[in-house]
Write an enzyme that holds these catalytic residues in place. Structure first.
Site, PDB file in Angstrom:
ATOM      1  N   ASP A  44       4.004   1.594  -4.796  1.00  9.79           N
ATOM      2  CA  ASP A  44       3.007   2.052  -5.772  1.00  9.79           C
ATOM      3  C   ASP A  44       2.710   0.897  -6.717  1.00  9.79           C
ATOM      4  O   ASP A  44       3.608   0.419  -7.427  1.00  9.79           O
ATOM      5  CB  ASP A  44       3.559   3.246  -6.543  1.00  9.79           C
ATOM      6  N   MET A  45       1.461   0.452  -6.741  1.00  4.69           N
ATOM      7  CA  MET A  45       1.101  -0.713  -7.565  1.00  4.69           C
ATOM      8  C   MET A  45       1.274  -0.445  -9.052  1.00  4.69           C
ATOM      9  O   MET A  45       1.343  -1.388  -9.850  1.00  4.69           O
ATOM     10  CB  MET A  45      -0.339  -1.131  -7.285  1.00  4.69           C
TER      11      MET A  45
ATOM     12  N   LYS B 190      -8.576  -6.539  -3.942  1.00  3.26           N
ATOM     13  CA  LYS B 190      -9.895  -6.529  -3.289  1.00  3.26           C
ATOM     14  C   LYS B 190     -10.447  -5.112  -3.303  1.00  3.26           C
ATOM     15  O   LYS B 190      -9.938  -4.221  -2.648  1.00  3.26           O
ATOM     16  CB  LYS B 190      -9.761  -7.055  -1.855  1.00  3.26           C
TER      17      LYS B 190
ATOM     18  N   HIS C 262     -12.285  -1.145  -9.136  1.00  2.00           N
ATOM     19  CA  HIS C 262     -13.449  -0.273  -9.366  1.00  2.00           C
ATOM     20  C   HIS C 262     -13.130   1.200  -9.101  1.00  2.00           C
ATOM     21  O   HIS C 262     -13.938   2.073  -9.411  1.00  2.00           O
ATOM     22  CB  HIS C 262     -14.667  -0.748  -8.560  1.00  2.00           C
TER      23      HIS C 262
ATOM     24  N   ASP D 103       0.852  -1.189   0.000  1.00  2.00           N
ATOM     25  CA  ASP D 103       0.000   0.000   0.000  1.00  2.00           C
ATOM     26  C   ASP D 103       0.886   1.237   0.000  1.00  2.00           C
ATOM     27  O   ASP D 103       2.127   1.128   0.068  1.00  2.00           O
ATOM     28  CB  ASP D 103      -0.956   0.015   1.204  1.00  2.00           C
TER      29      ASP D 103
END
Length: 371
Positions: free
Chosen positions: A258-259, A272, A276, A238
């Site tokens: 950072d994804m 999860k 969205h 995260d």
């Protein structure tokens, strides 16, 4: 006793007109329910009823909330609205002459603070959703539609109004307390029912040695997974501001990062309620990093996605909430809700070979997506 008024028959056309007007009132004043809910949360009504045994009379509730007795008639009107809209429920009195009684229902139970139940703590979601920052973004929606942003990326109405995106490192510059409230609200939303998901989908983790929970927050989900599957090595990725507040844990490996740049390698990556929040282009970039972080399908590599699946065949209240949430996402973020065709197209664009729906749980779905 007044004489009963005679019933007047109206034409079908007139009846439709009267119903249309009533429906228009319902839509135009729908915000009053939201504000009434906010008021009840700020007063602490759900928690007060909980401490009073789950059922209470109006006088006892007024006393428990330390409200002036003169406000009791107004509190009754507020509670009557919130009962009619399903936030609270009426309880049967022991006698016909008994006092009017109000009780908690499943909705108001998740608004009780401080009793340690994993499902509670949703007051932050109510307060964020009804905040002035959210409302200002919604009030600017028509102006946002009219703006031509040219070749530049289209900002959300929230970013257009406030100058910073929501759920971003820069959000705190707008209002630090608001940013913390939003983070708490997201955590409450994302973690509700995680024990149910782990229980119902235990086979998701069968045969795995490691998993990375992408945007895993304080590790609530990771701890639930490890409790059920103690052999798993679990990473939680995260933003630095989130990880620095995460509780210490002997097994969980917390990673600040950072994804969009890199995801800690594991046999499975879990997203999860992440995708969205993002548009399709950003989702493809996130999924590309997931592919880089996982081995081939033959080696057990996969991406586990838990998210909203839009489905008109769901019961009306759930489908309506999906539509409300979708426009809310449009207003506040770059995100959107997706039906199965949207999800399938997204996975194929990201270069995955196959996906399957593992479980449908209410308005959410669990996907396994394979490299």
């Amino acid at each position: 006793m007044a004489a009963e008024a005679p019933t007047v028959e109206v034409s079908e056309e007139d009846g439709e007109l009267l119903r249309a007007q009533a429906d228009l009132w319902r839509h135009s004043f729908g915000y009053v329910t939201s504000m009434g809910l906010r008021c009840a949360v700020k007063l602490g009504v759900p928690t007060a009823i909980h401490h009073l045994g789950g059922v209470t009379s109006l006088p006892d509730l007024t006393t428990a909330l330390s409200l002036p007795p003169s406000k009791m008639p107004y509190l009754r009107r507020l509670m009557r609205l919130l009962v009619s809209t399903g936030v609270f429920a009426k309880a049967e009195s022991s006698s016909e002459e008994g006092p009017e009684l109000f009780r908690l229902n499943p909705l108001s139970k998740i608004l009780v603070d401080g009793d340690g139940d994993e499902h509670h703590g949703h007051t932050s979601l109510v307060l964020a959703a009804t905040s002035s920052q959210y409302l200002e973004a919604s009030l600017g929606l028509a102006e946002w539609f009219k703006k031509d942003f040219g070749e530049a990326p289209v900002p959300s109405p929230f970013e257009d109004v406030h100058g910073v995106p929501l759920l971003d490192e820069r959000t705190a510059s707008l209002d630090k307390e608001f940013d913390e409230l939003v983070n708490d609200a997201v955590a409450a939303h994302d973690n509700l029912g995680i024990d149910m998901i782990v229980r119902e989908c235990h086979y998701l983790f069968k045969g795995l040695e490691s998993v990375t929970d992408c945007c895993g927050g304080d590790g609530t989900t990771a701890r639930a997974i490890i409790d059920a599957h103690p052999h798993l090595k679990c990473n939680v990725l995260d933003l630095p501001k989130v990880i620095e507040k995460a509780p210490a844990h002997d097994i969980i490996n917390y990673v600040a990062g950072d994804m969009f740049q890199a995801i800690p390698p594991a046999q499975a990556v879990m997203l999860k309620f992440v995708l969205h929040n993002w548009n399709d282009e950003d989702c493809v970039n996130i999924l590309d990093q997931c592919k880089k972080a996982t081995p081939s399908r033959e080696e057990g590599g996969k991406v586990i996605i838990i998210d909203i699946l839009v489905n008109p065949s769901l019961e009306p209240i759930i489908y309506e909430s999906q539509m409300l949430f979708d426009v809310g996402m449009m207003t506040l973020t770059k995100g959107r809700h997706r039906d199965e065709n949207d999800w399938g197209t997204l996975f194929m664009k990201a270069g995955f070979s196959e996906y399957k729906i593992v479980k449908k749980l209410g308005d959410r779905v669990v996907f396994e997506v394979y490299p």
